[in-house]
Design an enzyme around this catalytic site. Structure first.
Site, PDB file in Angstrom:
ATOM      1  N   ASP A  23      -4.463  20.162 -17.010  1.00 29.31           N
ATOM      2  CA  ASP A  23      -5.389  19.535 -15.935  1.00 29.31           C
ATOM      3  C   ASP A  23      -6.611  19.050 -16.518  1.00 29.31           C
ATOM      4  O   ASP A  23      -7.914  19.363 -15.919  1.00 29.31           O
ATOM      5  CB  ASP A  23      -5.702  20.793 -14.897  1.00 29.31           C
ATOM      6  CG  ASP A  23      -6.313  20.203 -13.770  1.00 29.31           C
ATOM      7  OD1 ASP A  23      -5.809  18.752 -13.416  1.00 29.31           O
ATOM      8  OD2 ASP A  23      -6.766  20.811 -12.949  1.00 29.31           O
ATOM      9  N   LYS A  25      -9.427  16.591 -16.906  1.00 31.18           N
ATOM     10  CA  LYS A  25     -10.113  15.677 -16.340  1.00 31.18           C
ATOM     11  C   LYS A  25     -11.554  15.762 -16.134  1.00 31.18           C
ATOM     12  O   LYS A  25     -12.075  16.759 -16.955  1.00 31.18           O
ATOM     13  CB  LYS A  25      -9.693  15.840 -14.737  1.00 31.18           C
ATOM     14  CG  LYS A  25     -10.240  17.300 -14.108  1.00 31.18           C
ATOM     15  CD  LYS A  25      -9.663  17.631 -12.568  1.00 31.18           C
ATOM     16  CE  LYS A  25      -9.908  18.751 -12.436  1.00 31.18           C
ATOM     17  NZ  LYS A  25      -9.117  19.052 -10.992  1.00 31.18           N
ATOM     18  N   ASN A  28     -13.563  19.154 -15.783  1.00 27.06           N
ATOM     19  CA  ASN A  28     -13.554  20.273 -16.709  1.00 27.06           C
ATOM     20  C   ASN A  28     -13.805  19.959 -17.959  1.00 27.06           C
ATOM     21  O   ASN A  28     -13.641  20.740 -18.861  1.00 27.06           O
ATOM     22  CB  ASN A  28     -11.838  20.315 -16.575  1.00 27.06           C
ATOM     23  CG  ASN A  28     -11.170  20.997 -15.354  1.00 27.06           C
ATOM     24  OD1 ASN A  28     -11.975  21.555 -14.549  1.00 27.06           O
ATOM     25  ND2 ASN A  28      -9.869  20.768 -15.175  1.00 27.06           N
ATOM     26  N   ASP A  44     -11.743  25.485 -17.249  1.00 27.56           N
ATOM     27  CA  ASP A  44     -10.591  25.841 -16.072  1.00 27.56           C
ATOM     28  C   ASP A  44      -9.315  25.643 -16.739  1.00 27.56           C
ATOM     29  O   ASP A  44      -8.336  24.747 -16.785  1.00 27.56           O
ATOM     30  CB  ASP A  44     -10.727  24.636 -14.970  1.00 27.56           C
ATOM     31  CG  ASP A  44      -9.546  24.807 -13.842  1.00 27.56           C
ATOM     32  OD1 ASP A  44      -8.848  26.055 -13.993  1.00 27.56           O
ATOM     33  OD2 ASP A  44      -9.661  23.953 -13.093  1.00 27.56           O
ATOM     34  N   THR A  62      -3.900  17.047 -11.878  1.00 29.50           N
ATOM     35  CA  THR A  62      -4.865  16.191 -10.719  1.00 29.50           C
ATOM     36  C   THR A  62      -4.284  14.720 -10.958  1.00 29.50           C
ATOM     37  O   THR A  62      -4.150  14.009 -12.031  1.00 29.50           O
ATOM     38  CB  THR A  62      -6.315  16.051 -11.354  1.00 29.50           C
ATOM     39  OG1 THR A  62      -6.867  17.391 -11.433  1.00 29.50           O
ATOM     40  CG2 THR A  62      -7.080  15.388 -10.240  1.00 29.50           C
TER      41      THR A  62
END
Length: 92
Positions: A23, A25, A28, A44, A62
């Site tokens: 994840d 992105k 993060n 995260d 995401t």
């Protein structure tokens, strides 16, 4: 050292430890402080997983940053994090 080098360095480091973040992105990626050093931290790890000998097929991440093989329900490995980092570098 430029900020994009830190992202690439992170991606290599986490892959060597057999961990997939899954994840990555902009939300993060955190700056350690406000200096010009661009000391980045990745946050995260809720969707993170150790890479196994078998490839994973769990759909997660995401939209907009997730690799195509995840969206197509194909088996994948830690290279999905490289794809996500590439999307971030393209956007920046």
């Amino acid at each position: 050292m430029p900020w994009n080098t830190y992202i690439q360095k992170y991606d290599i480091s986490i892959s060597e430890k057999n961990i997939m973040h899954r994840d990555i992105k902009p939300e993060n990626i955190l700056l350690k402080d406000k200096s010009d050093k661009f000391d980045l931290k990745i946050a995260d790890f809720g969707l993170a997983s150790y890479t196994e000998t078998d490839l994973l097929i769990t759909r997660c991440g995401t939209p907009g940053y997730v690799a195509p093989e995840i969206l197509e329900d194909k088996k994948y490995n830690e290279k999905v994090d490289v794809f996500s980092a590439g999307i971030i570098l393209y956007i920046l």
